[in-house]
Enzyme design. Structure first.
Site, PDB file in Angstrom:
ATOM      1  N   SER A 127       0.812  -1.214   0.000  1.00 20.60           N
ATOM      2  CA  SER A 127       0.000   0.000   0.000  1.00 20.60           C
ATOM      3  C   SER A 127       0.842   1.258   0.000  1.00 20.60           C
ATOM      4  CB  SER A 127      -0.842   0.057   1.265  1.00 20.60           C
ATOM      5  OG  SER A 127      -1.538  -1.117   1.451  1.00 20.60           O
ATOM      6  N   HIS A 161      -1.275  -2.567  -6.929  1.00 22.09           N
ATOM      7  CA  HIS A 161      -1.972  -2.236  -5.676  1.00 22.09           C
ATOM      8  C   HIS A 161      -3.481  -2.344  -5.871  1.00 22.09           C
ATOM      9  CE1 HIS A 161      -2.903   1.084  -2.508  1.00 22.09           C
ATOM     10  NE2 HIS A 161      -3.065  -0.117  -2.010  1.00 22.09           N
ATOM     11  N   GLU A 173      -3.778   0.153  -8.866  1.00 17.30           N
ATOM     12  CA  GLU A 173      -2.759   1.191  -9.062  1.00 17.30           C
ATOM     13  C   GLU A 173      -1.454   0.476  -9.462  1.00 17.30           C
ATOM     14  OE1 GLU A 173      -1.959   3.279  -5.360  1.00 17.30           O
ATOM     15  OE2 GLU A 173      -2.092   5.207  -6.366  1.00 17.30           O
ATOM     16  N   ASN A 211      -2.797   6.299  -1.302  1.00 17.40           N
ATOM     17  CA  ASN A 211      -2.685   6.455   0.145  1.00 17.40           C
ATOM     18  C   ASN A 211      -2.047   7.771   0.574  1.00 17.40           C
ATOM     19  OD1 ASN A 211      -4.076   4.266   1.293  1.00 17.40           O
ATOM     20  ND2 ASN A 211      -2.498   2.898   0.485  1.00 17.40           N
TER      21      ASN A 211
HETATM   22  N1  3HC Z   1     -15.708  -8.985  -0.165  1.00 14.82           N
HETATM   23  C1  3HC Z   1     -16.362  -9.154  -1.330  1.00 14.82           C
HETATM   24  N2  3HC Z   1     -17.494  -8.499  -1.646  1.00 14.82           N
HETATM   25  C2  3HC Z   1     -17.999  -7.665  -0.721  1.00 14.82           C
HETATM   26  C3  3HC Z   1     -17.372  -7.438   0.512  1.00 14.82           C
HETATM   27  C4  3HC Z   1     -16.182  -8.156   0.781  1.00 14.82           C
HETATM   28  N3  3HC Z   1     -15.489  -7.995   1.910  1.00 14.82           N
HETATM   29  N4  3HC Z   1     -18.106  -6.556   1.211  1.00 14.82           N
HETATM   30  C5  3HC Z   1     -19.153  -6.223   0.435  1.00 14.82           C
HETATM   31  N5  3HC Z   1     -19.079  -6.888  -0.733  1.00 14.82           N
HETATM   32  C6  3HC Z   1     -20.001  -6.801  -1.851  1.00 14.82           C
HETATM   33  C7  3HC Z   1     -21.364  -7.308  -1.432  1.00 14.82           C
HETATM   34  O1  3HC Z   1     -21.450  -8.705  -1.515  1.00 14.82           O
HETATM   35  C8  3HC Z   1     -22.257  -6.617  -2.405  1.00 14.82           C
HETATM   36  O2  3HC Z   1     -22.221  -7.295  -3.649  1.00 14.82           O
HETATM   37  P1  3HC Z   1     -23.537  -7.363  -4.570  1.00 14.82           P
HETATM   38  O3  3HC Z   1     -23.721  -5.984  -5.123  1.00 14.82           O
HETATM   39  O4  3HC Z   1     -23.191  -8.380  -5.578  1.00 14.82           O
HETATM   40  O5  3HC Z   1     -24.625  -7.776  -3.639  1.00 14.82           O
HETATM   41  C9  3HC Z   1     -21.592  -5.262  -2.601  1.00 14.82           C
HETATM   42  O6  3HC Z   1     -20.231  -5.446  -2.187  1.00 14.82           O
HETATM   43  C10 3HC Z   1     -22.234  -4.203  -1.760  1.00 14.82           C
HETATM   44  O7  3HC Z   1     -22.208  -4.674  -0.415  1.00 14.82           O
HETATM   45  P2  3HC Z   1     -23.321  -4.354   0.678  1.00 14.82           P
HETATM   46  O8  3HC Z   1     -24.630  -4.091  -0.012  1.00 14.82           O
HETATM   47  O9  3HC Z   1     -23.288  -5.415   1.710  1.00 14.82           O
HETATM   48  O10 3HC Z   1     -22.769  -3.091   1.422  1.00 14.82           O
HETATM   49  P3  3HC Z   1     -22.461  -1.651   0.888  1.00 14.82           P
HETATM   50  O11 3HC Z   1     -23.384  -1.227  -0.192  1.00 14.82           O
HETATM   51  O12 3HC Z   1     -22.369  -0.871   2.121  1.00 14.82           O
HETATM   52  O13 3HC Z   1     -21.005  -1.767   0.229  1.00 14.82           O
HETATM   53  C11 3HC Z   1     -18.672  -1.632   0.338  1.00 14.82           C
HETATM   54  C12 3HC Z   1     -19.918  -2.282   0.927  1.00 14.82           C
HETATM   55  C13 3HC Z   1     -18.510  -2.041  -1.123  1.00 14.82           C
HETATM   56  C14 3HC Z   1     -17.501  -2.167   1.141  1.00 14.82           C
HETATM   57  C15 3HC Z   1     -18.821  -0.067   0.439  1.00 14.82           C
HETATM   58  O14 3HC Z   1     -19.142   0.290   1.751  1.00 14.82           O
HETATM   59  C16 3HC Z   1     -17.588   0.676   0.018  1.00 14.82           C
HETATM   60  O15 3HC Z   1     -17.334   0.863  -1.153  1.00 14.82           O
HETATM   61  N6  3HC Z   1     -16.798   1.132   1.019  1.00 14.82           N
HETATM   62  C17 3HC Z   1     -15.541   1.851   0.752  1.00 14.82           C
HETATM   63  C18 3HC Z   1     -14.457   0.847   0.473  1.00 14.82           C
HETATM   64  C19 3HC Z   1     -13.161   1.495   0.168  1.00 14.82           C
HETATM   65  O16 3HC Z   1     -12.981   2.708   0.176  1.00 14.82           O
HETATM   66  N7  3HC Z   1     -12.181   0.648  -0.116  1.00 14.82           N
HETATM   67  C20 3HC Z   1     -10.811   1.099  -0.356  1.00 14.82           C
HETATM   68  C21 3HC Z   1     -10.054   1.037   0.920  1.00 14.82           C
HETATM   69  S1  3HC Z   1      -8.414   1.627   0.713  1.00 14.82           S
HETATM   70  C22 3HC Z   1      -7.561   0.291   0.186  1.00 14.82           C
HETATM   71  O17 3HC Z   1      -8.021  -0.812   0.062  1.00 14.82           O
HETATM   72  C23 3HC Z   1      -6.118   0.555  -0.133  1.00 14.82           C
HETATM   73  C24 3HC Z   1      -5.214   0.048   0.924  1.00 14.82           C
HETATM   74  O18 3HC Z   1      -3.888   0.263   0.455  1.00 14.82           O
HETATM   75  C25 3HC Z   1      -5.373   0.700   2.271  1.00 14.82           C
END
Ligand code: 3HC
Length: 305
Positions: A127, A161, A173, A211
């Site tokens: 990351s 990434h 990325e 990040n």
């Molecule tokens: N694994 C796989 N699929 C998942 C999941 C997981 N852990 N969590 C949720 N999903 C899927 C669900 O199954 C659902 O799929 P569907 O549309 O086929 O039903 C879809 O995502 C939407 O899930 P929910 O309806 O249960 O919940 P939300 O609508 O609240 O979405 C979320 C969940 C997609 C996690 C949303 O809250 C989101 O986009 N959050 C922000 C995530 C984010 O910013 N990620 C980046 C983090 S930074 C990073 O990773 C970089 C690192 O270097 C730090």
């Protein structure tokens, strides 16, 4: 013109939430056989259970057929503990997704470089850690950064990434080390696209683009909580309802993992020397307490396990 990635078998190192997600999209979308290795067998078993659950959910929703799901599952082979990392020696590319620790990654890349074919790509899902530093660790003993063996070895290292949850987030990325060859970059990009992702490129700076922007934002939210500017719920609600973010910053920090957030922030702070990246003391203390967020059951929120 797109370049063929030429990945006939992929190795994934680390079966945590990122490694498992990368395994999932590689097997399902890129349709590539995956050898999955983690030094913790229970981590691998939990990861595979989650993969089965995700595949079943996608079948239930009509996104994929039952046949596609079982083909994807069959493409994944677990590398046994007796083989260890050596079990990955015949793959065309490895994606490393272990914890954010430079010396751990350097030791892994040194081993991979010695074991794998010289044409294999060595990718890190880090990351924030310097891809150039990781690439430099692959130079074989007796070679130098300037001789042919040293240059060739480091030229196949790249940053790839992914974002959490990998099956959902559309971005990868791509980060070039100073040493990365154009061929490595083209093949890695092509592989990410085959996984169903869009690709942006970033220079090899601490935190890359993603990040370097996200972590100060999360850190500011934690500092607001620390100073009592607003409650946890109001901080998150402000960003969710006021700016349409899917998660508030404190919930997102829990989701990423507070230990991971702290490790990235420390890389940004030390790597730039800029005080604006200093991690908040509250974040440090929460990590000291073992409150890592969702994965440990407690962070800014509670998560019944
Ligand atoms: N694994 C796989 N699929 C998942 C999941 C997981 N852990 N969590 C949720 N999903 C899927 C669900 O199954 C659902 O799929 P569907 O549309 O086929 O039903 C879809 O995502 C939407 O899930 P929910 O309806 O249960 O919940 P939300 O609508 O609240 O979405 C979320 C969940 C997609 C996690 C949303 O809250 C989101 O986009 N959050 C922000 C995530 C984010 O910013 N990620 C980046 C983090 S930074 C990073 O990773 C970089 C690192 O270097 C730090």
């Amino acid at each position: 013109m797109s370049v063929a990635h030429g990945i006939r078998t992929l190795g994934v190192l680390g079966a945590g939430q990122m490694g498992l997600g990368i395994t999932y999209v590689s097997a399902l979308h890129a349709r590539v056989p995956v050898l999955l290795y983690d030094r913790s067998s229970s981590q691998v078993q939990n990861g595979l259970k989650l993969m089965d659950k995700l595949l079943a959910k996608d079948v239930g929703k009509g996104k994929i057929t039952a046949e596609q799901a079982s083909e994807a599952r069959e493409r994944v082979t677990v590398v046994g503990q007796e083989k260890g990392m050596q079990g990955l020696r015949d793959v065309d590319m490895v994606v490393e997704a272990v914890s954010e620790n430079l010396s751990l990654k350097q030791s892994i890349f040194r081993n991979l470089s010695a074991e794998l074919s010289p044409s294999a790509i060595l990718a890190s899902n880090t990351s924030s850690i310097s891809i150039t530093k990781i690439a430099a660790s692959t130079i074989p003993e007796g070679s130098s950064a300037a001789d042919e063996a040293g240059k060739k070895s480091a030229s196949r290292v790249v940053g790839l990434h992914f974002f959490n949850p990998v099956p959902v987030m559309k971005l990868v990325e791509l980060i070039s080390a100073l040493q990365t060859s154009q061929e490595t970059l083209d093949r890695a990009r092509s592989f990410a696209i085959a996984c169903g992702k869009e690709v942006t490129t970033s220079q090899d700076v601490p935190g890359f683009v993603s990040n370097a922007l996200l972590m100060p934002f999360i850190n500011e939210a934690i500092m607001c909580l620390e100073k009592g500017t607003a409650t946890r719920d109001d901080i998150d609600k402000t960003l969710k309802l006021g700016m349409n973010h899917p998660m508030g910053p404190l919930q997102l920090a829990d989701f990423i993992g507070l230990d991971t957030c702290l490790a990235i922030q420390q890389t940004l702070y030390v790597g730039t020397g800029d005080s604006k990246y200093r991690p908040s003391i509250l974040l440090e203390r929460m990590v000291d307490a073992g409150w890592y967020g969702k994965k440990s059951g407690k962070g800014f929120y509670e998560y019944p396990q």
